[in-house]
Enzyme design. Structure first.
Site, short mmCIF file in Angstrom:
data_model
loop_
_atom_site.label_atom_id
_atom_site.label_comp_id
_atom_site.label_asym_id
_atom_site.label_seq_id
_atom_site.Cartn_x
_atom_site.Cartn_y
_atom_site.Cartn_z
NE ARG A 1 12.68 23.29 -17.85
CZ ARG A 1 12.16 22.34 -17.26
NH1 ARG A 1 11.25 21.40 -17.12
NH2 ARG A 1 12.83 22.37 -15.90
CG ASP B 1 18.66 19.42 -15.63
OD1 ASP B 1 17.47 19.27 -14.96
OD2 ASP B 1 18.79 19.74 -16.63
CG HIS C 1 16.86 22.37 -18.60
ND1 HIS C 1 17.45 21.87 -17.35
CD2 HIS C 1 16.46 23.73 -17.88
CE1 HIS C 1 17.31 22.74 -16.25
NE2 HIS C 1 16.68 23.73 -16.82
#
Length: 374
Positions: free
Chosen positions: A138, A201, A228
Site C-alpha cells: 500500500r 477487513d 488497513h
C-alpha cells in the site's frame, strides 16, 4: 457509550449493531421488497445525494451498482471520474430502482465537473486512485494516491464542506490524515465527519472464520480495529461467539489470513487486478449505513478509520463508532481483548503513528493544491 461486545452485522441490505437494533435485522435498508425494482417513491426528507469519486474504476463500478440498488428511494447517485463514467452511468441506470443517476466527467485543467458532482452532496465517497499490482504494498501507492486525495478533498471542502466524507483509497492509514489536513486548511474539519472505509477487513474476518465453523454455526460479526494494512489490521476473534471455541493457534492463523487477504486476491488475479469487487461491496454497505444514520432511520455501529480524539497515541485508527444524524455520534468501547490481540494492537499503534506522520509530512511539503488538473 460502551458495549461489552460489539455486534458487527453486515447483511444483504444493511449494517446494524447491538441488541437495541435487533428489530431491524432483515429489514431492507433501502425499502426494497424482494429485490430490484420494488423500491417505493421516497419522501422529500429521504432524498439524499451520494457522490462517488472514482466511479469508473474497478471498485467504483461495483460500489455504484450496489448503491443504485440499495440507497433509499428518491436518492441521487452522482458519479464522477476522469474517463468512461458516462458508460458506467448508462449501464447502472438500467437497474430499475428509484435512485436518480447523474454523471460528470472531469476535464484536464478544470474542476468544474467535479464541483458539480460534489455540490450539495450529503455523503461523498472517494475510491479514486491507482490499484495495487503484484509486488506492490500500500505504501507503493502513496505518492500517486496522496495527490489524488488532496485534490479531491480540496474540492469537497470548497463545495460541500458539511458532507460526510468517506475515503476508501489506499493507503487509508495515510490518506485519512492527508484529507484531515486539507479540511483543516479550509477551516471545515469536523472529526465526526471524516471516515476511512475499513469494513472490508471485517467482512474478510467474518468470511474466513465461517469457513472453519460452518455448518455447525454461523458467525455474523467480527470487529476489526487498528488500521488497513498488514499487521495494523487487528481482528478481534475473541469477542465473537466462537471466541471460546477457537484455540489461540486457530485465531492466529485467521488473523494472519485477514491481514494478508489483499495480497491473496492480487496473487489469485495474477497481476490482472486487486480486491475491487469485495471492496466495492464493503464500501457500499458502509455508505448505506451512513445514509440511514443521516436520515435518522437508525444509529448503526461501524468500524472505520477515524480521529481518535486524543484517546490513543495514534491520531487516526480503525475503531468502532456509532453513527447518527451528524456523523459520528460516539466512539465506542469494546470488551476485553485476548493477550494476543492486545500484543497485536500494541504493535500496530507505532505503525499507525508513522503512517499518519507520513501523510502530514507529504501534505505540508507539497506545493499548493493542483485540483484544477482534475
Amino acid at each position: 457509550a460502551t458495549v461489552s461486545v460489539l455486534y458487527w452485522t453486515y447483511r444483504r441490505n444493511m449494517l446494524t449493531a447491538g441488541s437495541s437494533f435487533s428489530s431491524s435485522i432483515g429489514r431492507p435498508a433501502s425499502g426494497l421488497v424482494g429485490g430490484v425494482g420494488m423500491a417505493g417513491m421516497g419522501d422529500d426528507n429521504r432524498r439524499q445525494k451520494v457522490a462517488v469519486l472514482g466511479a469508473a474504476g474497478g471498485i467504483g463500478q461495483t460500489l455504484s451498482l450496489f448503491l443504485k440498488v440499495h440507497l433509499p428511494a428518491g436518492s441521487i447517485l452522482s458519479l464522477y471520474d476522469i474517463a468512461h463514467v458516462h458508460g458506467v452511468a448508462a449501464d447502472i441506470s438500467h437497474v430499475d430502482t428509484q435512485v436518480d443517476v447523474q454523471w460528470y466527467q472531469g476535464v484536464r485543467g478544470s474542476s468544474e465537473e467535479l464541483e458539480k458532482a460534489v455540490s450539495g452532496a450529503d455523503v461523498v465517497v472517494i475510491v479514486a486512485g491507482v490499484p495495487r499490482k503484484p509486488g506492490m504494498t500500500r505504501d507503493d501507492l502513496f505518492n500517486v494516491n496522496a495527490g489524488i486525495i488532496r485534490d479531491l478533498t480540496e474540492t469537497v471542502a470548497k463545495v460541500a464542506p458539511g458532507c460526510l466524507l468517506c475515503i476508501g483509497t489506499n493507503p487509508v492509514n495515510s490518506c485519512i490524515p492527508i484529507a484531515a489536513e486539507v479540511l483543516k486548511a479550509w477551516k471545515c474539519y469536523d472529526k465526526n465527519k471524516l471516515l476511512g472505509v475499513t469494513l472490508l477487513d471485517n467482512m474478510r474476518a467474518c468470511a474466513f472464520v465461517n469457513e472453519i465453523v460452518q455448518p455447525n454455526m454461523v458467525i455474523k460479526e467480527v470487529p476489526v480495529i487498528g488500521g488497513h494494512s498488514a499487521t495494523t489490521i487487528v481482528p478481534l476473534f475473541s469477542l465473537t461467539t466462537v471466541g471460546g471455541k477457537l484455540s489461540e493457534g486457530d485465531m492466529a492463523k485467521l488473523r494472519e489470513r485477514t491481514q494478508n487477504a489483499g495480497t491473496e486476491v492480487v496473487q489469485a488475479k495474477a497481476g490482472k487486478g486487486s480486491a475491487t469487487l469485495s471492496m466495492g461491496a464493503a464500501t457500499a454497505y458502509f455508505v448505506v449505513a451512513c445514509v440511514e444514520a443521516l436520515l435518522g432511520q437508525r444509529k448503526p455501529a461501524v468500524c472505520a478509520m477515524v480521529d481518535t480524539d486524543g484517546s490513543s497515541k495514534a491520531p487516526y485508527m480503525a475503531w468502532p463508532v456509532q453513527l447518527g444524524t451528524n456523523g459520528i455520534e460516539s466512539r465506542l468501547s469494546i470488551g476485553k481483548l485476548s493477550q494476543q490481540e492486545m500484543n497485536c494492537l500494541n504493535e500496530a499503534i507505532p505503525i499507525l503513528v508513522k503512517d499518519a506522520e507520513k501523510g502530514y509530512s507529504w501534505f505540508h511539503n507539497q506545493k499548493p493544491s493542483a485540483s484544477a488538473r482534475l
